[in-house]
Design a protein around this motif. Structure first.
Motif, mmCIF file in Angstrom:
data_model
loop_
_atom_site.group_PDB
_atom_site.id
_atom_site.type_symbol
_atom_site.label_atom_id
_atom_site.label_comp_id
_atom_site.label_asym_id
_atom_site.label_seq_id
_atom_site.Cartn_x
_atom_site.Cartn_y
_atom_site.Cartn_z
ATOM 1 N N GLU A 1 3.695 -3.874 -12.826
ATOM 2 C CA GLU A 1 2.743 -4.950 -13.090
ATOM 3 C C GLU A 1 2.393 -4.989 -14.575
ATOM 4 O O GLU A 1 2.593 -4.029 -15.302
ATOM 5 N N SER A 2 1.865 -6.127 -15.017
ATOM 6 C CA SER A 2 1.346 -6.261 -16.375
ATOM 7 C C SER A 2 0.403 -7.450 -16.410
ATOM 8 O O SER A 2 0.420 -8.300 -15.505
ATOM 9 N N PHE A 3 -0.413 -7.520 -17.455
ATOM 10 C CA PHE A 3 -1.351 -8.637 -17.581
ATOM 11 C C PHE A 3 -0.607 -9.961 -17.692
ATOM 12 O O PHE A 3 -1.012 -10.971 -17.104
ATOM 13 N N ILE B 1 0.817 -1.216 0.000
ATOM 14 C CA ILE B 1 0.000 0.000 0.000
ATOM 15 C C ILE B 1 0.856 1.274 0.000
ATOM 16 O O ILE B 1 0.644 2.174 -0.809
ATOM 17 N N ASN B 2 1.826 1.370 0.899
ATOM 18 C CA ASN B 2 2.621 2.602 0.998
ATOM 19 C C ASN B 2 3.346 2.917 -0.301
ATOM 20 O O ASN B 2 3.290 4.046 -0.815
ATOM 21 N N ASP B 3 4.044 1.929 -0.838
ATOM 22 C CA ASP B 3 4.779 2.140 -2.083
ATOM 23 C C ASP B 3 3.832 2.477 -3.230
ATOM 24 O O ASP B 3 4.140 3.326 -4.081
ATOM 25 N N THR B 4 2.672 1.825 -3.238
ATOM 26 C CA THR B 4 1.709 2.059 -4.315
ATOM 27 C C THR B 4 1.177 3.480 -4.278
ATOM 28 O O THR B 4 1.077 4.147 -5.327
ATOM 29 N N ILE C 1 -1.159 -13.215 -15.221
ATOM 30 C CA ILE C 1 -1.620 -14.565 -15.545
ATOM 31 C C ILE C 1 -0.555 -15.618 -15.242
ATOM 32 O O ILE C 1 -0.887 -16.754 -14.898
ATOM 33 N N ARG C 2 0.728 -15.239 -15.349
ATOM 34 C CA ARG C 2 1.766 -16.191 -14.946
ATOM 35 C C ARG C 2 1.660 -16.504 -13.458
ATOM 36 O O ARG C 2 1.796 -17.648 -13.030
ATOM 37 N N LYS C 3 1.390 -15.450 -12.688
ATOM 38 C CA LYS C 3 1.341 -15.600 -11.233
ATOM 39 C C LYS C 3 0.039 -16.261 -10.776
ATOM 40 O O LYS C 3 0.055 -17.160 -9.938
ATOM 41 N N PHE D 1 2.307 5.356 -13.165
ATOM 42 C CA PHE D 1 1.342 4.325 -13.546
ATOM 43 C C PHE D 1 0.777 4.662 -14.912
ATOM 44 O O PHE D 1 0.955 5.770 -15.429
ATOM 45 N N LYS D 2 0.113 3.686 -15.492
ATOM 46 C CA LYS D 2 -0.600 3.928 -16.747
ATOM 47 C C LYS D 2 -2.056 3.523 -16.567
ATOM 48 O O LYS D 2 -2.398 2.773 -15.639
#
Length: 295
Positions: free
Chosen positions: A277-279, A110-113, A283-285, A122-123
């Motif tokens: 992050e990415s899609f 949360i803090n870093d985000t 999905i890998r995770k 971010f995008k």
């Protein structure tokens, strides 16, 4: 920065993380407003000493909000879009639930985000919605919440018998699915109910929809990927006089003489994606792609 905060449920062991979120926003001088029902729920579970600003409906939101934070899982995001609608407010999901394909920020991040958000690191990714309308002589009257981010599903009700879903694409007959139902999924929803029924994973920015039958009796019935500018018409028949239509998590009953039309919605939903992050990472995770216990 002006932010809205939305949640539906209080998840066990999330008290410290929710308090941390509120304290972090305050320490960064962020102007935030909390959904009234959610604040009331939090006050019953954890110590809330301050009188935070609240909102209760879509009408109290506007384009001055720069971000909408949801606390929960993917279902919370699906419910949040009924408040945001066509306002274009980007959504950031903090995951206090389970799997989470849409709510990808973990509680301990949360803090870093928040710092990344305030630093504009971010995008924003646009996600397609689909909408449901019915023929004019139908007894069913749908309200303004006739859209879905994940999927619209037609399924049987009060019976173990299958239903027949006659399906037309741009007024051309496709087939009649003899099944428990039919899922019309967006790319976002391709990792949800459709995937559980054997549908394909579709990249979020693809211009497609997918039709996925639910437990079809016709063994040659397979999921079908179609362009998202296709108009889909459905006519349902079966032993019962009514069936279920669900739009994400919202369920209603429709009479069997109703003709349903499904098409791409005129507006989209904006989801925040951090640069970390990415899609494909998600999905890998989440789907454990590439995982092998032998390695």
């Amino acid at each position: 920065m002006k932010i809205g905060i939305y949640g539906q449920y209080y998840h066990d062991n999330s008290a410290s993380h929710i308090k941390n979120l509120l304290e972090t926003l305050e320490s960064r001088n962020v102007d935030f407003t909390i959904k009234d029902d959610y604040l009331k729920l939090l006050s019953q579970e954890i110590s809330i000493e301050k009188n935070y600003k609240t909102f209760s409906s879509f009408e109290e939101l506007d384009t001055s909000f720069e971000l909408f934070i949801t606390i929960g899982g993917d279902g919370t995001i699906l419910r949040a879009i009924t408040y945001i609608r066509d306002l274009g407010i980007p959504i950031l999901g903090i995951n206090t639930g389970r799997l989470g394909f849409l709510a990808t920020v973990q509680k301990y991040e949360i803090n870093d985000t928040i710092d990344q958000i305030l630093n504009k690191e971010f995008k924003v990714e646009e996600r397609t919605l689909i909408e449901l309308t019915t023929n004019a002589n139908s007894d069913f009257k749908i309200d303004e919440l006739n859209f879905a981010l994940n999927e619209i599903t037609i399924s049987r009700k009060n019976t173990t018998s299958m239903i027949t879903v006659s399906t037309f694409l741009n007024d051309e007959y496709l087939t009649s699915y003899w099944a428990d139902g039919l899922i019309i999924s967006t790319p976002t929803g391709s990792t949800g109910y459709s995937l559980s029924c054997g549908g394909p994973v579709i990249m979020p920015n693809a211009s497609n929809l997918v039709l996925t039958p639910i437990a079809p009796h016709n063994l040659n019935a397979r999921p079908l990927v179609i362009p998202d500018n296709t108009e889909i018409k459905l006519k349902i028949s079966g032993r019962e006089e009514s069936f279920l239509a669900s739009l994400d998590s919202r369920i209603t009953t429709i009479n069997s003489d109703t003709i349903i039309t499904i098409k791409k919605c005129s507006f989209k939903i904006n989801l925040v994606e951090l640069y970390s992050e990415s899609f494909l990472k998600t999905i890998r995770k989440k789907l454990l792609w590439g995982e092998d216990k032998r390695n």
